[in-house]
Design an enzyme around this catalytic site. Structure first.
Site, mmCIF file in Angstrom:
data_model
loop_
_atom_site.group_PDB
_atom_site.id
_atom_site.type_symbol
_atom_site.label_atom_id
_atom_site.label_comp_id
_atom_site.label_asym_id
_atom_site.label_seq_id
_atom_site.Cartn_x
_atom_site.Cartn_y
_atom_site.Cartn_z
ATOM 1 N N HIS A 259 42.198 44.367 40.357
ATOM 2 C CA HIS A 259 41.768 45.494 39.512
ATOM 3 C C HIS A 259 40.589 45.049 38.670
ATOM 4 O O HIS A 259 40.540 43.896 38.247
ATOM 5 C CB HIS A 259 42.930 45.960 38.608
ATOM 6 N N GLU B 107 48.343 51.062 43.119
ATOM 7 C CA GLU B 107 48.361 51.704 44.429
ATOM 8 C C GLU B 107 49.492 51.189 45.320
ATOM 9 O O GLU B 107 49.992 51.906 46.173
ATOM 10 C CB GLU B 107 47.021 51.495 45.145
HETATM 11 N N1 ACO Z 1 42.133 41.087 48.228
HETATM 12 C C1 ACO Z 1 41.409 39.952 48.441
HETATM 13 N N2 ACO Z 1 40.400 39.574 47.652
HETATM 14 C C2 ACO Z 1 40.098 40.348 46.618
HETATM 15 C C3 ACO Z 1 40.799 41.532 46.333
HETATM 16 C C4 ACO Z 1 41.862 41.878 47.180
HETATM 17 N N3 ACO Z 1 42.571 42.976 46.983
HETATM 18 N N4 ACO Z 1 40.275 42.103 45.223
HETATM 19 C C5 ACO Z 1 39.264 41.319 44.830
HETATM 20 N N5 ACO Z 1 39.167 40.258 45.676
HETATM 21 C C6 ACO Z 1 38.219 39.156 45.564
HETATM 22 C C7 ACO Z 1 36.842 39.547 46.060
HETATM 23 O O1 ACO Z 1 36.694 39.295 47.431
HETATM 24 C C8 ACO Z 1 35.966 38.650 45.226
HETATM 25 O O2 ACO Z 1 36.030 37.364 45.729
HETATM 26 P P1 ACO Z 1 34.728 36.408 45.711
HETATM 27 O O3 ACO Z 1 34.174 36.469 44.323
HETATM 28 O O4 ACO Z 1 35.266 35.082 46.109
HETATM 29 O O5 ACO Z 1 33.764 37.011 46.688
HETATM 30 C C9 ACO Z 1 36.686 38.621 43.880
HETATM 31 O O6 ACO Z 1 38.068 38.853 44.179
HETATM 32 C C10 ACO Z 1 36.208 39.640 42.882
HETATM 33 O O7 ACO Z 1 36.084 40.889 43.540
HETATM 34 P P2 ACO Z 1 35.253 42.097 42.945
HETATM 35 O O8 ACO Z 1 35.033 43.096 44.003
HETATM 36 O O9 ACO Z 1 34.047 41.599 42.192
HETATM 37 O O10 ACO Z 1 36.242 42.624 41.856
HETATM 38 P P3 ACO Z 1 36.288 44.080 41.322
HETATM 39 O O11 ACO Z 1 36.648 43.976 39.898
HETATM 40 O O12 ACO Z 1 35.070 44.854 41.623
HETATM 41 O O13 ACO Z 1 37.469 44.639 42.220
HETATM 42 C C11 ACO Z 1 38.862 46.215 43.182
HETATM 43 C C12 ACO Z 1 38.361 45.592 41.868
HETATM 44 C C13 ACO Z 1 37.728 47.031 43.800
HETATM 45 C C14 ACO Z 1 40.042 47.134 42.870
HETATM 46 C C15 ACO Z 1 39.302 45.098 44.160
HETATM 47 O O14 ACO Z 1 40.285 44.284 43.566
HETATM 48 C C16 ACO Z 1 39.760 45.623 45.507
HETATM 49 O O15 ACO Z 1 38.922 45.906 46.378
HETATM 50 N N6 ACO Z 1 41.137 45.782 45.706
HETATM 51 C C17 ACO Z 1 41.641 46.321 46.933
HETATM 52 C C18 ACO Z 1 41.536 47.856 46.915
HETATM 53 C C19 ACO Z 1 42.525 48.489 45.944
HETATM 54 O O16 ACO Z 1 43.681 48.115 45.852
HETATM 55 N N7 ACO Z 1 42.012 49.513 45.216
HETATM 56 C C20 ACO Z 1 42.781 50.270 44.242
HETATM 57 C C21 ACO Z 1 42.428 49.859 42.838
HETATM 58 S S1 ACO Z 1 43.449 50.659 41.647
HETATM 59 C C22 ACO Z 1 42.705 52.119 41.321
HETATM 60 O O17 ACO Z 1 41.500 52.276 41.398
HETATM 61 C C23 ACO Z 1 43.484 53.302 40.976
#
Ligand code: ACO
Length: 367
Positions: free
Chosen positions: A244, A302
């Site tokens: 998140h 989620e």
């Molecule tokens: N699985 C694996 N790796 C992940 C995940 C995940 N679910 N989430 C983040 N990471 C990793 C990224 O690959 C990145 O790694 P790196 O820096 O080594 O390349 C690091 O963690 C940071 O990721 P960001 O995208 O910069 O983090 P952000 O704060 O933008 O992400 C997000 C938030 C978009 C929710 C992300 O965690 C994600 O894509 N999760 C999966 C989708 C999901 O569950 N979405 C629902 C969110 S809840 C809501 O909106 C109601």
């Protein structure tokens, strides 16, 4: 010379407004909605929470009731169903077909119509007639009734009330921000909600619960959890339902929905999917710690949304529309707040493209 402000992709560190609607503390894992902790509100009927949000936005309105749809909206949904349109596209079209009157009327129409829109489209896709809402039912009860055509039992209504309340508002998330930007231009709440549905559709916001449950189904058996999840992470895929932007501890909404899902599955004859999901969750958390140790990736809302809505018999493709049924409460409350602010949201961008020879920017850059 143009004043240079640092650009921030994703606006993580930007505080774009003040709000009395919700507070998201990502370090403490605390969510406050209109002055109460989420845990205090989780068992309340959804319409009561909507009223509370509107009051926090400075507006006192009657309690929202489920609305029947105008015939033109039903015709539009029927046409969309003929083309098997994505349910979120149908919801966007359906909301877009509602007429705007004034802010108060629009808020009541939007909150009251979203359950009807989603349920009507669910049935039309299956070749069934939409069900007319019952005036004596609350929003959650009516939604379940309009989906199935049968009166839901109290346990199911309670579970859905908890879900809708849990997701009703959450700070400046992408869809809420979208709604506020639209209202800040002086546009109406129906336009704002139409845009917000577009933002909610994306997999990084409201589109994740379907894929989260698909992963649990794909895993099928506990012994396959680790190899399946490892394979995804080795391919660089994200595990849906984890991570998140704000929460670096467990999303408090995940705990509330886990408790609601546990109660719901306890009363059902088959809780095997719930048990498998909990196992998948703990395996995923271990692997995320191993693969991304500094990222503090925890279970988000989620993951348990998927389980709870599945337990309620709602199909995967209707998870995000059901999210919208709850989040429209927050959208409308934020629209009221933004209206009171009365200032256009218009941030800047920093141009990094080519400049014509001799322009001021080119001279500065080459200096
Ligand atoms: N699985 C694996 N790796 C992940 C995940 C995940 N679910 N989430 C983040 N990471 C990793 C990224 O690959 C990145 O790694 P790196 O820096 O080594 O390349 C690091 O963690 C940071 O990721 P960001 O995208 O910069 O983090 P952000 O704060 O933008 O992400 C997000 C938030 C978009 C929710 C992300 O965690 C994600 O894509 N999760 C999966 C989708 C999901 O569950 N979405 C629902 C969110 S809840 C809501 O909106 C109601």
């Amino acid at each position: 010379m143009q004043h240079q402000i640092e650009a921030t992709d994703g606006l993580d560190e930007v505080v774009a407004a003040t709000t009395k609607l919700s507070s998201v503390d990502g370090q403490a894992g605390e969510l406050i909605i209109a002055g109460c902790r989420l845990e205090q509100l989780a068992d309340r009927p959804f319409e009561e929470v909507v009223e509370r949000l509107w009051r926090a936005a400075g507006v006192t309105l009657e309690r929202p009731r489920t609305r029947a749809l105008p015939p033109r909206t039903v015709d539009l949904l029927a046409a969309a169903a003929n083309e098997h349109a994505d349910p979120m596209d149908a919801l966007r079209m359906g909301i877009g077909s509602l007429l705007s009157r004034n802010d108060a009327a629009d808020a009541l129409t939007l909150v009251g119509s979203c359950p009807t829109l989603a349920a009507a489209y669910y049935r039309l896709l299956r070749g069934l007639e939409p069900v007319t809402p019952r005036q004596e039912f609350g929003l959650a009860e009516n939604y379940l009734y309009m989906l199935t055509g049968t009166e839901p039992d109290a346990a199911r209504v309670q579970a859905l009330d908890t879900y809708l309340t849990t997701v009703c508002d959450h700070g400046f998330n992408a869809s809420t921000f979208t709604a506020r930007v639209i209202v800040s231009t002086g546009a109406d709440f129906v336009s704002a909600a139409t845009g917000a549905v577009g933002a909610l559709k994306g997999p990084l916001h409201g589109g994740a619960p379907g894929p989260a449950l698909d992963t649990v189904f794909e895993i099928e058996r506990k012994e396959r959890a680790e190899p399946c999840l490892r394979a995804k992470l080795d391919k660089g895929e994200r595990l849906m339902g984890f991570g998140h932007r704000i929460y670096k501890v467990r999303d408090p909404r995940a705990s509330v929905l886990n408790a609601a899902a546990a109660r719901l599955f306890e009363s059902s004859s088959d809780s095997s999917i719930y048990e498998l999901a909990r196992y998948v969750e703990s395996t995923a958390l271990q692997l995320l710690e191993e693969y991304k140790p500094d990222r503090h990736l925890k279970t988000n809302v989620e993951f348990f949304t998927a389980l709870l809505l599945h337990g309620l018999g709602i199909e995967t493709t209707f998870f995000t529309p059901t999210f919208a049924v709850g989040r429209v409460a927050g959208w409308t409350a934020h629209c009221f707040e933004q209206r009171a602010v009365g200032r256009l949201i218009r941030p800047q961008s920093r141009y990094v493209g080519e400049r014509p020879a001799g322009s001021e920017g080119a001279r500065v850059r080459s200096a």
